[in-house]
Design an enzyme around this catalytic site. Structure first.
Site, PDB file in Angstrom:
ATOM      1  N   GLY A  11       0.774  -1.238   0.000  1.00  0.00           N
ATOM      2  CA  GLY A  11       0.000   0.000   0.000  1.00  0.00           C
ATOM      3  C   GLY A  11       0.801   1.280   0.000  1.00  0.00           C
ATOM      4  O   GLY A  11       0.332   2.314   0.489  1.00  0.00           O
ATOM      5  N   ASN A  13       1.492   3.145  -2.578  1.00  0.00           N
ATOM      6  CA  ASN A  13       0.797   4.123  -3.424  1.00  0.00           C
ATOM      7  C   ASN A  13      -0.461   4.654  -2.735  1.00  0.00           C
ATOM      8  O   ASN A  13      -0.794   5.837  -2.864  1.00  0.00           O
ATOM      9  CB  ASN A  13       0.449   3.494  -4.774  1.00  0.00           C
ATOM     10  CG  ASN A  13       1.678   3.301  -5.640  1.00  0.00           C
ATOM     11  OD1 ASN A  13       2.361   4.251  -5.994  1.00  0.00           O
ATOM     12  ND2 ASN A  13       1.985   2.053  -5.966  1.00  0.00           N
ATOM     13  N   LEU A 102      -3.721  -6.672  -7.540  1.00  0.00           N
ATOM     14  CA  LEU A 102      -3.242  -7.783  -8.362  1.00  0.00           C
ATOM     15  C   LEU A 102      -4.360  -8.721  -8.808  1.00  0.00           C
ATOM     16  O   LEU A 102      -4.274  -9.930  -8.676  1.00  0.00           O
ATOM     17  CB  LEU A 102      -2.147  -8.554  -7.614  1.00  0.00           C
ATOM     18  CG  LEU A 102      -0.931  -7.730  -7.213  1.00  0.00           C
ATOM     19  CD1 LEU A 102       0.095  -8.605  -6.517  1.00  0.00           C
ATOM     20  CD2 LEU A 102      -0.312  -7.025  -8.415  1.00  0.00           C
ATOM     21  N   ASN A 119      -5.820   2.551 -13.328  1.00  0.00           N
ATOM     22  CA  ASN A 119      -4.879   1.536 -12.844  1.00  0.00           C
ATOM     23  C   ASN A 119      -3.459   2.061 -12.971  1.00  0.00           C
ATOM     24  O   ASN A 119      -3.136   2.800 -13.911  1.00  0.00           O
ATOM     25  CB  ASN A 119      -5.034   0.256 -13.677  1.00  0.00           C
ATOM     26  CG  ASN A 119      -4.035  -0.822 -13.251  1.00  0.00           C
ATOM     27  OD1 ASN A 119      -3.957  -1.171 -12.080  1.00  0.00           O
ATOM     28  ND2 ASN A 119      -3.275  -1.336 -14.195  1.00  0.00           N
ATOM     29  N   HIS A 121       0.319   0.878 -13.647  1.00  0.00           N
ATOM     30  CA  HIS A 121       1.080  -0.259 -14.186  1.00  0.00           C
ATOM     31  C   HIS A 121       2.573   0.071 -14.124  1.00  0.00           C
ATOM     32  O   HIS A 121       2.980   1.174 -14.510  1.00  0.00           O
ATOM     33  CB  HIS A 121       0.665  -0.525 -15.636  1.00  0.00           C
ATOM     34  CG  HIS A 121       1.310  -1.740 -16.222  1.00  0.00           C
ATOM     35  ND1 HIS A 121       0.898  -3.018 -15.909  1.00  0.00           N
ATOM     36  CD2 HIS A 121       2.362  -1.875 -17.070  1.00  0.00           C
ATOM     37  CE1 HIS A 121       1.656  -3.887 -16.560  1.00  0.00           C
ATOM     38  NE2 HIS A 121       2.551  -3.216 -17.259  1.00  0.00           N
ATOM     39  N   ASP A 162      -4.713  -3.847 -19.322  1.00  0.00           N
ATOM     40  CA  ASP A 162      -3.703  -2.796 -19.564  1.00  0.00           C
ATOM     41  C   ASP A 162      -3.872  -2.134 -20.925  1.00  0.00           C
ATOM     42  O   ASP A 162      -2.894  -1.707 -21.538  1.00  0.00           O
ATOM     43  CB  ASP A 162      -2.279  -3.362 -19.434  1.00  0.00           C
ATOM     44  CG  ASP A 162      -1.996  -3.942 -18.066  1.00  0.00           C
ATOM     45  OD1 ASP A 162      -2.546  -3.418 -17.083  1.00  0.00           O
ATOM     46  OD2 ASP A 162      -1.244  -4.928 -17.975  1.00  0.00           O
ATOM     47  N   GLU A 191       6.058   6.170  -9.280  1.00  0.00           N
ATOM     48  CA  GLU A 191       4.705   5.612  -9.179  1.00  0.00           C
ATOM     49  C   GLU A 191       3.838   6.474  -8.267  1.00  0.00           C
ATOM     50  O   GLU A 191       2.671   6.738  -8.573  1.00  0.00           O
ATOM     51  CB  GLU A 191       4.750   4.182  -8.632  1.00  0.00           C
ATOM     52  CG  GLU A 191       5.264   3.144  -9.593  1.00  0.00           C
ATOM     53  CD  GLU A 191       5.159   1.727  -9.051  1.00  0.00           C
ATOM     54  OE1 GLU A 191       5.392   0.792  -9.819  1.00  0.00           O
ATOM     55  OE2 GLU A 191       4.830   1.563  -7.866  1.00  0.00           O
TER      56      GLU A 191
END
Length: 208
Positions: A11, A13, A102, A119, A121, A162, A191
């Site tokens: 976690g 992000n 995931l 999302n 990636h 994606d 990120e």
């Protein structure tokens, strides 16, 4: 904009999003819910520490142990996606953020939240995306290919894997002697920036 953040692991992000919301009075989003597909995700502890409601929606919690063991991957995916959709309706969620989540969402949630799911990636899409491309698998593939740069992408989620519209990309160099771990360490701070930018862009796109 009330968001639900979907998580599976540490976690970091999510923490970046929490910290940004706390430190910016004009933050365009509010984290109203955290949902994990694993009960041991440290992200749940981060949500608890920040006073954010958190829920677990795993194959076992949704289907029960016996049914989960019999279910196909697609059946599990749809069952969890439908359970997440129910939670998002309950909490009046306006947008969904996949932050190191995931699993792949499918079914009704994709249509109901069309243009409102993003999302993160860990590569520069459209390269190194698709089934099986997550976590260190991505960094290993980047290094094996001889690429000179990598990074991360925030994109809209559609019914593919994606494949949605790209909103933000951050680039880092691939250095001689890099390992998947050292490459990840260089990408991780980017990120966090990309995640915040992506959610802010999503908020501006969905202003009423």
């Amino acid at each position: 904009m009330k968001i639900a953040v979907l998580v599976s692991g540490g976690g970091t992000n999510l923490q970046a999003l929490i910290d940004y919301e706390k430190s910016h009075a004009d933050c365009p989003y509010h984290i109203a819910l955290v949902i994990s597909n694993t009960k041991n995700a440290y992200a749940l502890e981060r949500a608890k520490n920040a006073g954010i409601p958190a829920e677990i929606r795993s194959p076992f919690s949704v289907l029960g142990k016996e049914n989960a063991e019999k279910a196909t991957r697609d059946e599990k995916r749809i069952a969890i996606s439908d359970a997440i959709l129910d939670l998002c309706r309950k909490y009046q969620i306006e947008a969904i953020v996949l932050a190191g989540y995931l699993s792949v969402l499918g079914g009704s949630i994709i249509n109901e939240y069309s243009g409102k799911i993003i999302n993160l990636h860990p590569a520069l899409l459209p390269k190194f995306g698709g089934v099986g491309m997550w976590g260190h698998n991505v960094h290993e593939a980047v290094l094996a290919s001889g690429e000179k740069e990598s990074g991360c992408t925030v994109h809209l989620v559609d019914s593919g894997c994606d494949t949605g519209k790209i909103l933000v990309q951050k680039k880092v160099p691939v250095l001689p002697g890099d390992t998947p771990e050292s490459l990840y360490e260089r990408i991780a701070p980017e990120e966090h920036k990309a995640m915040i930018e992506g959610v802010c862009i999503l908020a501006s796109m969905n202003k009423n």
